[in-house]
Design a protein around this motif. Structure first.
Motif, PDB file in Angstrom:
ATOM      1  N   GLY A  59       0.781  -1.231   0.000  1.00 35.05           N
ATOM      2  CA  GLY A  59       0.000   0.000   0.000  1.00 35.05           C
ATOM      3  C   GLY A  59       0.809   1.276   0.000  1.00 35.05           C
ATOM      4  N   VAL A  60       2.134   1.178   0.044  1.00 37.73           N
ATOM      5  CA  VAL A  60       2.997   2.365   0.022  1.00 37.73           C
ATOM      6  C   VAL A  60       3.679   2.446  -1.338  1.00 37.73           C
ATOM      7  CG1 VAL A  60       4.989   3.537   1.030  1.00 37.73           C
ATOM      8  CG2 VAL A  60       3.390   2.301   2.509  1.00 37.73           C
ATOM      9  N   PHE A  61       3.355   3.480  -2.101  1.00 36.10           N
ATOM     10  CA  PHE A  61       3.898   3.648  -3.448  1.00 36.10           C
ATOM     11  C   PHE A  61       4.773   4.899  -3.493  1.00 36.10           C
ATOM     12  CE2 PHE A  61       0.070   1.132  -3.885  1.00 36.10           C
ATOM     13  CZ  PHE A  61       0.453   0.136  -4.761  1.00 36.10           C
ATOM     14  N   ILE A  62       6.018   4.713  -3.885  1.00 32.07           N
ATOM     15  CA  ILE A  62       6.973   5.816  -3.952  1.00 32.07           C
ATOM     16  C   ILE A  62       7.217   6.179  -5.409  1.00 32.07           C
ATOM     17  CG2 ILE A  62       9.319   6.582  -3.415  1.00 32.07           C
ATOM     18  CD1 ILE A  62       7.415   6.268  -0.986  1.00 32.07           C
ATOM     19  N   SER A  63       7.008   7.453  -5.697  1.00 32.11           N
ATOM     20  CA  SER A  63       7.185   7.985  -7.050  1.00 32.11           C
ATOM     21  C   SER A  63       8.620   8.490  -7.195  1.00 32.11           C
ATOM     22  CB  SER A  63       6.197   9.130  -7.277  1.00 32.11           C
ATOM     23  OG  SER A  63       6.491   9.841  -8.459  1.00 32.11           O
ATOM     24  N   TYR A  64       9.260   8.139  -8.321  1.00 33.49           N
ATOM     25  CA  TYR A  64      10.597   8.659  -8.557  1.00 33.49           C
ATOM     26  C   TYR A  64      10.847   8.822 -10.048  1.00 33.49           C
ATOM     27  CZ  TYR A  64      12.133   3.715  -9.238  1.00 33.49           C
ATOM     28  OH  TYR A  64      12.291   2.414  -9.657  1.00 33.49           O
ATOM     29  N   LEU A  65      11.849   9.624 -10.357  1.00 35.53           N
ATOM     30  CA  LEU A  65      12.202   9.927 -11.735  1.00 35.53           C
ATOM     31  C   LEU A  65      13.608   9.433 -12.034  1.00 35.53           C
ATOM     32  CD1 LEU A  65      10.920  13.619 -12.042  1.00 35.53           C
ATOM     33  CD2 LEU A  65       9.785  11.553 -12.885  1.00 35.53           C
ATOM     34  N   HIS A  66      13.780   8.945 -13.258  1.00 33.23           N
ATOM     35  CA  HIS A  66      15.104   8.558 -13.753  1.00 33.23           C
ATOM     36  C   HIS A  66      15.439   9.485 -14.917  1.00 33.23           C
ATOM     37  CE1 HIS A  66      17.970   5.128 -15.242  1.00 33.23           C
ATOM     38  NE2 HIS A  66      18.547   6.307 -15.215  1.00 33.23           N
ATOM     39  N   PHE A  67      16.339  10.440 -14.662  1.00 33.56           N
ATOM     40  CA  PHE A  67      16.798  11.350 -15.704  1.00 33.56           C
ATOM     41  C   PHE A  67      17.937  10.666 -16.457  1.00 33.56           C
ATOM     42  CE2 PHE A  67      14.878  13.982 -12.464  1.00 33.56           C
ATOM     43  CZ  PHE A  67      14.140  14.902 -13.188  1.00 33.56           C
ATOM     44  N   LYS A  68      17.805  10.577 -17.763  1.00 39.00           N
ATOM     45  CA  LYS A  68      18.735   9.765 -18.544  1.00 39.00           C
ATOM     46  C   LYS A  68      19.596  10.608 -19.476  1.00 39.00           C
ATOM     47  CE  LYS A  68      15.868   5.602 -18.428  1.00 39.00           C
ATOM     48  NZ  LYS A  68      15.247   4.522 -19.224  1.00 39.00           N
ATOM     49  N   THR A  69      20.835  10.136 -19.644  1.00 38.31           N
ATOM     50  CA  THR A  69      21.759  10.728 -20.600  1.00 38.31           C
ATOM     51  C   THR A  69      22.237   9.634 -21.555  1.00 38.31           C
ATOM     52  OG1 THR A  69      23.665  10.260 -19.199  1.00 38.31           O
ATOM     53  CG2 THR A  69      22.586  12.390 -18.903  1.00 38.31           C
ATOM     54  N   GLU A  70      22.848  10.048 -22.644  1.00 38.89           N
ATOM     55  CA  GLU A  70      23.443   9.072 -23.557  1.00 38.89           C
ATOM     56  C   GLU A  70      24.806   8.653 -23.019  1.00 38.89           C
ATOM     57  OE1 GLU A  70      23.621  10.174 -27.605  1.00 38.89           O
ATOM     58  OE2 GLU A  70      21.516  10.818 -27.719  1.00 38.89           O
ATOM     59  N   HIS A  71      25.057   7.366 -23.012  1.00 39.02           N
ATOM     60  CA  HIS A  71      26.330   6.810 -22.550  1.00 39.02           C
ATOM     61  C   HIS A  71      26.695   7.307 -21.144  1.00 39.02           C
ATOM     62  CE1 HIS A  71      26.545   5.668 -26.720  1.00 39.02           C
ATOM     63  NE2 HIS A  71      26.634   6.933 -27.103  1.00 39.02           N
ATOM     64  N   PRO A  72      25.846   7.063 -20.155  1.00 40.90           N
ATOM     65  CA  PRO A  72      26.105   7.580 -18.802  1.00 40.90           C
ATOM     66  C   PRO A  72      27.353   6.953 -18.169  1.00 40.90           C
ATOM     67  CG  PRO A  72      24.290   6.011 -18.763  1.00 40.90           C
ATOM     68  CD  PRO A  72      24.609   6.257 -20.215  1.00 40.90           C
ATOM     69  N   LYS A  73      28.072   7.773 -17.420  1.00 35.52           N
ATOM     70  CA  LYS A  73      29.243   7.302 -16.684  1.00 35.52           C
ATOM     71  C   LYS A  73      28.838   6.652 -15.362  1.00 35.52           C
ATOM     72  CE  LYS A  73      32.144  11.011 -18.531  1.00 35.52           C
ATOM     73  NZ  LYS A  73      32.927  12.239 -18.195  1.00 35.52           N
ATOM     74  N   GLY A  74      27.635   6.961 -14.909  1.00 35.21           N
ATOM     75  CA  GLY A  74      27.146   6.417 -13.651  1.00 35.21           C
ATOM     76  C   GLY A  74      25.808   7.046 -13.316  1.00 35.21           C
ATOM     77  N   ILE A  75      25.389   6.878 -12.078  1.00 36.72           N
ATOM     78  CA  ILE A  75      24.101   7.411 -11.626  1.00 36.72           C
ATOM     79  C   ILE A  75      24.299   8.200 -10.337  1.00 36.72           C
ATOM     80  CG2 ILE A  75      21.817   6.830 -10.704  1.00 36.72           C
ATOM     81  CD1 ILE A  75      21.696   4.473 -12.565  1.00 36.72           C
ATOM     82  N   VAL A  76      23.664   9.362 -10.266  1.00 35.60           N
ATOM     83  CA  VAL A  76      23.607  10.147  -9.028  1.00 35.60           C
ATOM     84  C   VAL A  76      22.269   9.869  -8.357  1.00 35.60           C
ATOM     85  CG1 VAL A  76      23.522  12.462  -8.026  1.00 35.60           C
ATOM     86  CG2 VAL A  76      25.132  11.958  -9.888  1.00 35.60           C
ATOM     87  N   PHE A  77      22.330   9.371  -7.127  1.00 37.28           N
ATOM     88  CA  PHE A  77      21.121   9.113  -6.349  1.00 37.28           C
ATOM     89  C   PHE A  77      20.878  10.363  -5.507  1.00 37.28           C
ATOM     90  CE2 PHE A  77      18.405   7.239  -3.119  1.00 37.28           C
ATOM     91  CZ  PHE A  77      17.676   6.293  -3.829  1.00 37.28           C
ATOM     92  N   TYR A  78      19.903  11.176  -5.935  1.00 39.16           N
ATOM     93  CA  TYR A  78      19.700  12.523  -5.407  1.00 39.16           C
ATOM     94  C   TYR A  78      18.573  12.531  -4.366  1.00 39.16           C
ATOM     95  CZ  TYR A  78      19.291  17.681  -5.722  1.00 39.16           C
ATOM     96  OH  TYR A  78      19.279  19.024  -5.463  1.00 39.16           O
ATOM     97  N   LEU A  79      18.905  12.947  -3.139  1.00 43.68           N
ATOM     98  CA  LEU A  79      17.921  13.049  -2.063  1.00 43.68           C
ATOM     99  C   LEU A  79      17.672  14.521  -1.763  1.00 43.68           C
ATOM    100  CD1 LEU A  79      19.405  10.084  -0.124  1.00 43.68           C
ATOM    101  CD2 LEU A  79      17.064  10.172  -0.983  1.00 43.68           C
ATOM    102  N   LYS A  80      16.465  14.969  -2.056  1.00 48.24           N
ATOM    103  CA  LYS A  80      16.124  16.386  -2.041  1.00 48.24           C
ATOM    104  C   LYS A  80      15.846  16.911  -0.637  1.00 48.24           C
ATOM    105  CE  LYS A  80      11.108  15.993  -2.626  1.00 48.24           C
ATOM    106  NZ  LYS A  80      10.797  16.858  -1.474  1.00 48.24           N
TER     107      LYS A  80
END
Length: 288
Positions: A60-81
């Motif tokens: 019953g707990v649904f968390i909304s999140y976005l994945h901002f994408k680039t071409e040929h990414p070097k990695g991922i930043v996990f951003y906590l606002k």
């Protein structure tokens, strides 16, 4: 009428208890200022490609999140606002990392945006760990950077302490919510009234990856001395960057902030050379 010591003590205790109960029952309103979004809201950003995702972290707990994408990414930043609004507005900051060829994952806490669920200290931590574990299935941790801003910094430090990301970046970090209250009510035993246990300073003790701390010199909400204290927890593993004249919410408007990000991410790709300290002034006794 002259008040005796015991009367003053009783009045002080009553006032303290009343303030403590106000903090206990209303601290959600003090610390969280959510913006709720309708389920059919469509995220759209200039110069950014975002994929909207949802995860059921508990029944019953649904968390909304976005994945901002680039071409040929070097990695991922996990951003906590921070503690205001939703990823509708915070998503614009993803450009600071996509320009460096890093994808960005950004989530809304419970009760923010489209995310659901009762907001509790443990519930928030569980959701963040859950989404992070999903991301770990996509990329190895040596390509993951954890970034926290303001209220997101204790969550970011918690993740880095419990996992092995490549890097931890804290922007305008808080020391703890207890400290935040005691800044205004120094005589109140705030720890006995806290429902949200978010001690950044404790989590930092267990972080094994490099730590970068960014703070504005003119931050009135979280004084810069907080960043200095946090940087002293693991001084050999931490680099502190002070953005002169920047406040709490406008640090991104300073060119120096973006120069710092460039330097930090360049170090990921090409770590600084080891210095031979024998060839420096480090061991010189100036008095001799």
């Amino acid at each position: 009428m002259k008040l005796d010591f015991y009367t003053v003590l009783i009045v002080f205790c009553v006032i303290t208890l009343i303030l403590g109960l106000i903090i206990y029952f209303f601290q959600q309103k003090f610390f969280f200022h959510p913006e709720k979004l309708p389920k059919d809201f469509k995220f759209a950003y200039d110069n950014l490609h975002a994929e909207e995702l949802t995860a059921e972290t508990e029944p019953g707990v649904f968390i909304s999140y976005l994945h901002f994408k680039t071409e040929h990414p070097k990695g991922i930043v996990f951003y906590l606002k921070g503690n205001t609004k939703s990823i509708k507005g915070w998503g614009k900051f993803a450009i600071d990392f996509t320009r460096l060829q890093y994808d960005v994952i950004m989530l809304d806490y419970r009760g923010f945006g489209k995310s659901t669920g009762k907001r509790t200290s443990e519930g928030l931590k569980h959701d963040i760990r859950f989404i992070y574990n999903l991301v770990k299935q996509q990329v190895p941790e040596d390509r993951l950077v954890v970034y926290g801003r303001s209220l997101g910094t204790p969550f970011a430090a918690m993740l880095a302490a419990k996992n092995n990301p490549r890097l931890l970046i804290l922007n305008a970090p808080i020391y703890s919510l207890e400290r935040s209250i005691n800044r205004y009510l120094p005589w109140l035993p705030a720890k006995y009234f806290m429902r949200f246990n978010l001690p950044t300073y404790k989590y930092l003790r267990g972080v094994k990856c490099p730590i970068k701390i960014i703070h504005g010199s003119d931050d009135k909400l979280v004084p810069v001395k907080t960043a200095i204290e946090l940087s002293e927890i693991q001084p050999e593993n931490t680099r502190l960057y002070i953005i002169l004249k920047a406040g709490h919410i406008n640090v991104h408007t300073f060119k120096e902030y973006h120069r710092v990000l460039d330097e930090v991410f360049e170090d990921i790709e090409e770590p600084e050379k080891e210095i031979n300290f024998q060839n420096t002034s480090m061991n010189i006794n100036h008095r001799s």
